[in-house]
Enzyme design. Structure first.
Site: not given
Length: 381
Positions: A91, A276, A314, A316, A319, A345
């Site tokens: 940015d 974002d 989930c 991931c 998890c 997570h």
């Protein structure tokens, strides 16, 4: 050649597209984790790759202060400096000037303000912002803008919008002259791309005027800035919905600094390509987890003997391995690992959400996805 953008599927306003940059392809709509200082807090780059992060966001203001853009240029640019070979967006620093510096003076030339680190006097101009971003070497950079506070009078928003459009032209003029100075230019066929930023406060007519002026300048992509600055969410939606139709359909459309999982689904359905937000990482450090069943405050005592994963749906690495009881123990004990696991997570949840949105668009089922996200937002754990 700058980035290329192609649209693959539409349903009915949402679209699945592909952005091709010098450091890889990005499938849109995409969520970009925020790596302010060249780092997503607590998560090393190899884990970001395992999460399939396609593009990271870096911050011009913070990287300018430390380690300095010249040091990063000497290292070959931000990609090499942080060992990240996928795409990066930076940015302009305009929002940080707005949010971190109480003492700032805005003139036609630029903004005079003080560093939040040591109080030293700094001066950012559109040219300076683009110079720094070229040195950092992100694939996508943005024009220097003035972010309007909320609430702001129409007169204040008008002055800020007009300043932003003049600064956009100066940003583009400087970029066109110096774009070959990007650290990796000699080794790539593609170049950096400069996006314009639509401002105008919460006034639809000012947003329209700003968008029309920027489109005349013919940027390869457009951002909608100045949101999530304290306005009601309904107003955020209204501004996004009113601005998107003003932007070229054949170029990426980026909404800056938003939002909760159910919101990014909604914005994608409206036709936003890039988003974002610091929320998944910031919330993780405060013990707030996002799950398929709603938001979970892992600090709650009722999780002390809970052997289930944070989100049974989930997949991931958190998890798949750790229990709610363990995550709670880490957090209440002040263990740094708590923030790391929570962040992994939450990022996985956001990225999976965007992945499922893209899949739903391809199948023509996004409206059903949107209804499900709205129901989840009403639940808490």
């Amino acid at each position: 050649m700058s980035l290329t953008f192609s649209i693959c599927d539409i349903d009915p306003s949402a679209r699945v597209g592909r952005i091709q940059t010098a450091h890889g392809d990005i499938e849109t709509p995409v969520f970009m984790p925020v790596g302010t200082l060249g780092s997503v807090k607590g998560v090393p780059q190899h884990l970001l790759e395992e999460l399939d992060v396609q593009i990271l966001l870096g911050n011009t203001y913070h990287l300018y202060l430390r380690p300095g853009h010249e040091a990063i240029r000497e290292m070959g640019g931000l990609h090499r400096f942080m060992s990240w070979e996928r795409s990066i967006l930076t940015d302009s620093g305009g929002f940080q000037v707005f949010s971190l510096s109480e003492l700032r003076k805005v003139t036609e030339q630029g903004v005079e303000f003080r560093s939040h680190l040591d109080g030293s006097s700094l001066f950012f101009t559109p040219e300076r912002s683009i110079e720094i971003q070229i040195a950092l070497g992100a694939d996508i950079i943005v024009a220097f803008d003035e972010c309007t506070e909320h609430p702001a009078s129409r007169e204040r928003a008008l002055e800020s919008m007009e300043m932003t459009t003049r600064w956009a032209r100066r940003s583009k003029e400087y970029f066109e002259v110096h774009k070959e100075e990007v650290p990796w230019a000699a080794s790539q066929s593609k170049r950096q791309s400069l996006f314009g930023i639509v401002q105008g406060g919460m006034y639809a007519d000012l947003r329209r005027e700003c968008a029309e002026r920027l489109v005349e300048m013919d940027f390869p992509g457009y951002a909608i800035g100045g949101l999530s600055v304290g306005e009601p969410r309904e107003l955020t939606r209204e501004i996004i919905a009113g601005t998107l139709p003003l932007l070229p359909k054949d170029k990426p459309r980026y909404v800056m600094g938003v939002g909760y999982p159910e919101e990014i689904v909604e914005y994608a359905a409206m036709g936003v390509d890039m988003m974002d937000c610091v929320l998944p990482t910031r919330a993780a450090r405060h013990g707030l987890l996002f799950t398929s069943e709603g938001r979970m405050n892992i600090k709650n005592a009722r999780f002390a003997r809970d052997h289930r994963p944070a989100d049974p749906k989930c997949r991931c690495l958190v998890c798949s391995r750790y229990t709610r009881a363990y995550l709670r123990h880490l957090f209440v004990s002040g263990e740094p690992l708590a923030a790391v696991l929570n962040t992994i997570h939450n990022l996985a949840h956001y990225l999976d959400t965007m992945r499922s949105v893209r899949h739903a668009i391809k199948l023509g089922e996004l409206q059903a996805k949107l209804s499900g996200a709205a129901r989840a937002s009403e639940q808490t754990s």
